[in-house]
Design a protein around this motif. Structure first.
Motif, mmCIF file in Angstrom:
data_model
loop_
_atom_site.group_PDB
_atom_site.id
_atom_site.type_symbol
_atom_site.label_atom_id
_atom_site.label_comp_id
_atom_site.label_asym_id
_atom_site.label_seq_id
_atom_site.Cartn_x
_atom_site.Cartn_y
_atom_site.Cartn_z
ATOM 1 N N ALA A 57 0.837 -1.209 0.000
ATOM 2 C CA ALA A 57 0.000 0.000 0.000
ATOM 3 C C ALA A 57 0.869 1.255 0.000
ATOM 4 C CB ALA A 57 -0.926 -0.009 1.217
ATOM 5 N N PHE A 61 0.757 3.034 -3.757
ATOM 6 C CA PHE A 61 -0.107 4.211 -3.732
ATOM 7 C C PHE A 61 0.639 5.451 -3.263
ATOM 8 C CE2 PHE A 61 -2.869 0.474 -3.005
ATOM 9 C CZ PHE A 61 -3.518 0.506 -4.226
ATOM 10 N N ARG A 62 1.958 5.492 -3.502
ATOM 11 C CA ARG A 62 2.713 6.687 -3.144
ATOM 12 C C ARG A 62 2.255 7.837 -4.038
ATOM 13 N NH1 ARG A 62 5.633 3.477 -6.404
ATOM 14 N NH2 ARG A 62 6.935 4.424 -8.040
ATOM 15 N N ALA A 63 2.378 9.062 -3.535
ATOM 16 C CA ALA A 63 1.890 10.226 -4.269
ATOM 17 C C ALA A 63 2.685 10.403 -5.556
ATOM 18 C CB ALA A 63 2.024 11.466 -3.384
ATOM 19 N N ALA A 69 -6.501 10.471 -5.038
ATOM 20 C CA ALA A 69 -6.878 9.505 -4.005
ATOM 21 C C ALA A 69 -8.348 9.164 -4.139
ATOM 22 C CB ALA A 69 -6.586 10.083 -2.629
ATOM 23 N N ALA A 70 -8.655 7.874 -4.039
ATOM 24 C CA ALA A 70 -10.051 7.447 -4.080
ATOM 25 C C ALA A 70 -10.717 7.825 -2.764
ATOM 26 C CB ALA A 70 -10.119 5.940 -4.289
ATOM 27 N N GLN A 71 -11.878 8.453 -2.842
ATOM 28 C CA GLN A 71 -12.539 8.901 -1.607
ATOM 29 C C GLN A 71 -13.464 7.801 -1.087
ATOM 30 O OE1 GLN A 71 -11.587 11.987 -0.124
ATOM 31 N NE2 GLN A 71 -10.012 11.575 -1.653
ATOM 32 N N ARG A 73 -14.878 5.602 2.067
ATOM 33 C CA ARG A 73 -15.010 5.778 3.514
ATOM 34 C C ARG A 73 -15.162 4.467 4.273
ATOM 35 N NH1 ARG A 73 -15.537 10.976 4.992
ATOM 36 N NH2 ARG A 73 -15.592 12.359 3.189
ATOM 37 N N GLY A 74 -15.228 3.385 3.564
ATOM 38 C CA GLY A 74 -15.372 2.099 4.256
ATOM 39 C C GLY A 74 -16.064 1.105 3.355
ATOM 40 N N ALA B 280 -2.499 10.384 3.263
ATOM 41 C CA ALA B 280 -2.954 9.547 2.155
ATOM 42 C C ALA B 280 -3.958 10.318 1.297
ATOM 43 C CB ALA B 280 -3.586 8.270 2.676
ATOM 44 N N ARG B 281 -4.361 11.512 1.785
ATOM 45 C CA ARG B 281 -5.350 12.351 1.087
ATOM 46 C C ARG B 281 -6.645 11.586 0.864
ATOM 47 N NH1 ARG B 281 -4.025 16.550 2.627
ATOM 48 N NH2 ARG B 281 -1.807 16.869 2.697
ATOM 49 N N LYS B 282 -7.045 10.865 1.879
ATOM 50 C CA LYS B 282 -8.186 9.974 1.752
ATOM 51 C C LYS B 282 -8.882 9.929 3.102
ATOM 52 C CE LYS B 282 -8.909 5.398 0.376
ATOM 53 N NZ LYS B 282 -8.542 4.233 1.117
ATOM 54 N N PRO B 283 -10.208 9.824 3.146
ATOM 55 C CA PRO B 283 -10.846 9.748 4.468
ATOM 56 C C PRO B 283 -10.413 8.467 5.186
ATOM 57 C CG PRO B 283 -12.472 9.963 2.704
ATOM 58 C CD PRO B 283 -11.169 9.712 2.051
ATOM 59 N N ILE B 284 -10.528 8.469 6.508
ATOM 60 C CA ILE B 284 -10.209 7.264 7.281
ATOM 61 C C ILE B 284 -11.151 6.159 6.839
ATOM 62 C CG2 ILE B 284 -11.757 7.848 9.213
ATOM 63 C CD1 ILE B 284 -8.322 6.359 9.815
ATOM 64 N N PHE B 285 -10.632 4.953 6.712
ATOM 65 C CA PHE B 285 -11.447 3.808 6.282
ATOM 66 C C PHE B 285 -12.154 3.230 7.498
ATOM 67 C CE2 PHE B 285 -12.351 -0.521 5.063
ATOM 68 C CZ PHE B 285 -12.655 -0.444 3.713
ATOM 69 N N ALA B 342 -6.158 -0.145 4.976
ATOM 70 C CA ALA B 342 -7.175 0.184 3.981
ATOM 71 C C ALA B 342 -7.268 1.694 3.757
ATOM 72 C CB ALA B 342 -8.525 -0.379 4.417
ATOM 73 N N LEU B 344 -4.687 3.663 3.631
ATOM 74 C CA LEU B 344 -3.611 3.987 2.683
ATOM 75 C C LEU B 344 -3.967 3.518 1.276
ATOM 76 C CD1 LEU B 344 -0.591 2.810 4.874
ATOM 77 C CD2 LEU B 344 -1.222 5.173 4.387
ATOM 78 N N TRP B 345 -4.746 2.457 1.184
ATOM 79 C CA TRP B 345 -5.057 1.789 -0.087
ATOM 80 C C TRP B 345 -5.762 2.743 -1.046
ATOM 81 C CZ3 TRP B 345 -3.041 -3.065 -0.189
ATOM 82 C CH2 TRP B 345 -3.278 -3.840 -1.333
ATOM 83 N N GLU B 346 -5.234 2.864 -2.255
ATOM 84 C CA GLU B 346 -5.786 3.744 -3.301
ATOM 85 C C GLU B 346 -5.742 5.218 -2.909
ATOM 86 O OE1 GLU B 346 -9.483 2.414 -4.965
ATOM 87 O OE2 GLU B 346 -8.568 0.560 -5.664
ATOM 88 N N GLY B 347 -4.912 5.539 -1.936
ATOM 89 C CA GLY B 347 -4.698 6.946 -1.621
ATOM 90 C C GLY B 347 -3.517 7.477 -2.424
ATOM 91 N N THR B 348 -3.092 8.696 -2.110
ATOM 92 C CA THR B 348 -1.843 9.219 -2.669
ATOM 93 C C THR B 348 -0.956 9.527 -1.473
ATOM 94 O OG1 THR B 348 -2.832 11.398 -2.696
ATOM 95 C CG2 THR B 348 -2.862 10.173 -4.767
ATOM 96 N N VAL B 349 -0.070 8.576 -1.144
ATOM 97 C CA VAL B 349 0.651 8.637 0.116
ATOM 98 C C VAL B 349 1.861 9.571 0.010
ATOM 99 C CG1 VAL B 349 1.842 7.288 1.874
ATOM 100 C CG2 VAL B 349 -0.066 6.273 0.608
#
Lengths: 287, 567
Positions: A57, A61-63, A69-71, A73-74, B280-285, B342, B344-349
């Motif tokens: 991960a 998925f490094r910048a 980034a996919a938004q 939420r769960g 990660a520029r992503k909401p917490i999973f 999760a 971090l997954w599909e984020g931009t870290v």
């Protein structure tokens, strides 16, 4: 080359020993070791998978330029899934623990080569209601007394009903091979912990309480251990060892030990009497 | 030096009175931010003292049959080290971070009881001073667990044991007052619209931390009072020769001691849950799962205490009960780790230092969690309990867990507290030294324990590979110490020379970034209405909409929905 070189063949058990507790002295230690290995294999798989997922991960998925980034939420299904998955693995480990518990906790019978565990009257040497004995009820019971900073062992064979005259030894316990030995662990002062790694787990010696464990040694030899719970400044020096010898040799050692103790007691009594006489004659001041 | 884009929004705090700069103002202050800084500086000094003690322990164990320190001094060192790290560093450091950031993150102007807050700090300092004064007389030497009868008046006649008791009382009182304050603040002073479902996860963690403290601390307070009266006033609560019980102490101590572990790590979980989404520029999973698992861990944490006593003479029924609850508590802990990955997954870290510390935390805490499962399998515990395996386990949980998150928090929030950025290159150097040094120190200790080395022994014979493994551990501990030193240099240097941070250098999600860095005495002139769990995202979006994407630095921008609340 279609066979493992001898050096490598030797390496494999050594590498595994690097990751596993000590064993080989007694069946209960061996059972703990095999239980540990199952937990280790499960743990290694989980460890590798989770660390790999984390590393993947972070790297995947490094910048980068243009990456968005996919938004998310769960994902309820995924979350229920991994919660149940974790619970199932832990439940399996819990069941395995209880399956294995008997072979670790319950003493086995002595072997045919073991010491003759009957007293002169033919009754079993020890029987007690509040602790586990082998199925045939026979074991060599040794009392383990922890005190700052030495282990004392009291063997069966008291002359009098109140336990007086029983043979004892310090630091090194001597036991017969192929014989089930049950230990009654107590303390004379602070909390100690009895532990010989190759003979099974450790058990605290707590003043006011009795703690019990057992072992049965096949191979003659000396098994080393030491006090495992901080008991004061001499804690590191509170060494313990168990020396396993053939039953005949054990009987001889025990008889000799009993005689040495009797002689020492007699000598002490004589010197006390002599001292008393001297006090009476005014040669020594009464303290 | 790195430059940061002009941040939005810019706040002008016209109504704040300038803070007094005199040194006496630090003594009289009731400002939560100043108290927070005092907490952090004080506890970090204790961290350095506890760390020095750890290095002395490692020096002594670097060689077999070493005679560098006497057995007496060695026992004092590990007692001071454990006590310092638990009571004077990790727990109050979390209180310090919460002091500074809890009101800011919920949009409050101070804590609910500012003067009580100051009292909490001074009680903590008093506890630390009383305890460390003992080094001029007789430091305690019965271990941080102080098992009876070793800690009673017969076997520990020195006053150091009493200093330890007063430390537990004073820091415990400090923690309880602080916890009540945190709870009251969160319950009553949240910004409009910040429902429980929009509470930052760090605040959820502090709320749970507070409840744990309020329930667990009185138990240890009672236990040490009984020890004190046993020692000085002739009671026999723990005296087996007079109807007392030595096992009772173990039960009471661990009924506090196990929740104490969660008191130390749960705020760290909260910190990670705040930092990961930002970088990660992503909401917490799974926000709800993380908040719920925090509460579940806290509840189960009260049912597992006797797993510290598997080798003590306790009934099998108790052993089975605590083994099952210990297995169970691994579930919510595992869930958190999955949720973080999760996130971090599909984020931009973005690999900034706070993110590095959080990633390091996850990888190390995983090992501590897994070795915890080994210990819950109680026959295995009979072999590895009270050995270096357990020493490794607690350090993976408390150092790899709590301390790495504290360092993540330092790198993440230093810009807010000081107005300046920490150096990224020094930060990364510090992280890698700490990470490698930590693994070098503690990974090999698992093997030492499996090979039969008990903990708390001041010397050991040269048998097997003990000498080699101990040497590796000692070398690792000095690399770890070097890493910590780099962060200290970084902080001192950046206070004067760091790049100006501005209000929101990370483009973060929570309300503490909606004010200047450092914040003014009243925190906010305007408290915005909260519409989600990430209020700063909403505010940035709204400002962008209003200014059509052109940020207007230096202008007081009141975002949509912001309400004027009396100062």
């Amino acid at each position: 080359m279609n066979r493992i070189p001898p050096a490598l063949g030797h390496l494999i058990p050594t590498t595994l020993a690097f990751f596993t507790p000590q064993s080989g002295g007694s069946p209960n230690a061996n059972s703990i070791d095999s239980l540990y290995k199952v937990v280790l294999y499960v743990a290694l798989v989980i460890f590798v998978l989770v660390e790999a997922a984390l590393a993947y991960a972070l790297w995947r998925f490094r910048a980068r330029k243009g990456a968005v980034a996919a938004q998310i939420r769960g994902n309820t299904r995924l979350e229920i899934g991994w919660t149940l998955g974790a619970a199932v693995i832990l439940l399996a480990l819990a069941i395995l623990t209880f399956v294995k518990l008997g072979s670790i906790q319950d003493p086995v019978n002595s072997g045919p080569e073991g010491a003759n565990l009957t007293s002169d009257s033919g009754a079993p040497l020890y029987a007690s209601a509040d602790r586990k004995l082998p199925p045939n009820g026979k074991s060599l019971e040794i009392k383990v007394v922890g005190r700052q900073f030495v282990w004392e062992y009291v063997y069966p064979g008291a002359n009098e009903p109140d336990g007086l005259g029983a043979p004892y030894s310090y630091e090194q316990m001597v036991v017969p091979t192929d014989t089930t030995v049950t230990l009654d662990i107590v303390s004379a002062d602070v909390v100690h912990s009895w532990w010989i790694p190759q003979l099974g787990g450790k058990f605290q010696a707590v003043p006011g309480y009795h703690n019990y464990t057992w072992f049965k040694i096949e191979k003659p030899g000396v098994y080393r251990g030491q006090c495992a719970l901080i008991c004061g400044r001499g804690h590191a020096r509170m060494i313990a060892s168990v020396k396993a010898v053939p039953p005949a040799q054990f009987e001889a050692w025990l008889a000799n030990q009993k005689q040495l103790i009797a002689e020492a007691n007699a000598a002490a009594q004589a010197s006390r009497a002599k001292l008393k006489g001297q006090i009476g004659a005014g040669q020594v001041e009464n303290p | 030096m790195a430059t940061y884009a002009a941040p939005v929004p810019q706040i002008v705090t016209s109504r704040a009175e300038p803070q007094s700069r005199r040194w006496t103002s630090w003594i009289t202050t009731t400002d939560h931010k100043r108290i927070g800084i005092m907490y952090m500086v004080t506890t970090f000094v204790f961290f350095l003292l506890g760390g020095t003690e750890a290095l002395m322990i490692r020096l002594q164990l670097g060689l077999p049959e070493n005679t560098l320190v006497s057995p007496q001094i060695y026992n004092q060192l590990f007692t001071m080290h454990g006590t310092t790290m638990v009571f004077l560093f990790v727990v109050p450091m979390m209180a310090g971070l919460a002091n500074y950031f809890l009101p800011l993150m919920i949009g409050a102007r101070d804590m609910a009881y500012p003067r009580l807050n100051a009292l909490s700090y001074w009680l903590l300092l008093a506890g630390g001073l009383v305890f460390y004064a003992s080094i001029f007389w007789n430091p305690p030497e019965a271990g941080w667990t102080s098992y009876v009868p070793l800690s009673n008046a017969t076997f520990s006649p020195g006053g150091g044991q009493d200093a330890w008791i007063y430390l537990v009382h004073l820091t415990g009182l400090s923690s309880i007052l602080g916890a009540i304050n945190f709870y009251a603040t969160v319950a009553n002073m949240r910004a409009r619209g910040m429902s429980w479902g929009r509470l930052p996860l760090f605040i959820w963690a502090i709320l749970t931390y507070s409840i744990l403290i309020i329930v667990a601390m009185p138990v240890i307070a009672g236990a040490v009072t009984m020890l004190l009266t046993d020692r000085h006033f002739g009671t026999h609560f723990f005296d087996p020769n007079n109807g007392g019980s030595a096992i009772l102490w173990q039960h009471l101590f661990w009924f506090f001691g196990h929740p104490e572990v969660y008191i130390m790590v749960l705020p760290g979980f909260g910190i990670v849950s705040e930092i990961l989404p930002v970088f990660a520029r992503k909401p917490i999973f799974g926000y709800k799962a993380i908040a719920a698992s925090t509460v579940a861990i806290a509840f189960l944490g009260f049912l597992t205490w006797a797993h510290h006593m598997f080798t003590a003479p306790i009934p099998l029924a108790v052993v089975v009960f605590v083994a099952m609850s210990s297995f169970l508590i691994a579930v919510p802990t595992g869930v958190k780790i999955f949720n973080w990955i999760a996130t971090l997954w599909e984020g931009t870290v973005e690999f900034k230092t706070p993110l590095l510390y959080c990633a390091g935390f996850i990888s190390l805490f995983l090992i501590g969690g897994i070795s915890g499962v080994f210990l819950a399998v109680f026959p295995v515990d009979w072999q590895v309990n009270e050995t270096y395996f357990v020493v490794a386990h607690i350090h993976f949980v408390l150092m790899g867990g709590a301390v790495f998150t504290i360092f993540a928090a330092i790198y993440y929030w230093f810009p807010k507290m000081s107005g300046r950025m920490l150096s990224e290159s020094l930060g990364k150097l510090s992280f890698w030294l700490m990470f490698v040094g930590f693994l070098g120190t503690f990974l090999i200790q698992h093997v030492l324990g499996l090979d039969g080395m008990p903990r708390r022994i001041y010397e050991y014979p040269n048998i097997g590979n003990w000498a080699l493994y101990n040497l590796i551990s000692t070398v690792g501990s000095f690399v770890l110490a070097a890493g910590i030193l780099v962060t200290i240099v970084n902080v001192v240097r950046s206070l004067k020379h760091g790049a100006i941070a501005g209000p929101d250098p990370w483009k973060a999600n929570t309300l503490e970034w909606f004010t200047t860095s450092p914040p003014p005495a009243n925190n906010f002139d305007v408290i915005p209405v909260v519409r989600s769990a990430e209020p700063m995202k909403d505010i940035r979006r709204e400002i962008e909409r209003r200014t059509s994407g052109v940020p207007a630095p230096g202008v007081a921008t009141v975002p949509a929905g912001a309400t004027q609340v009396g100062v």
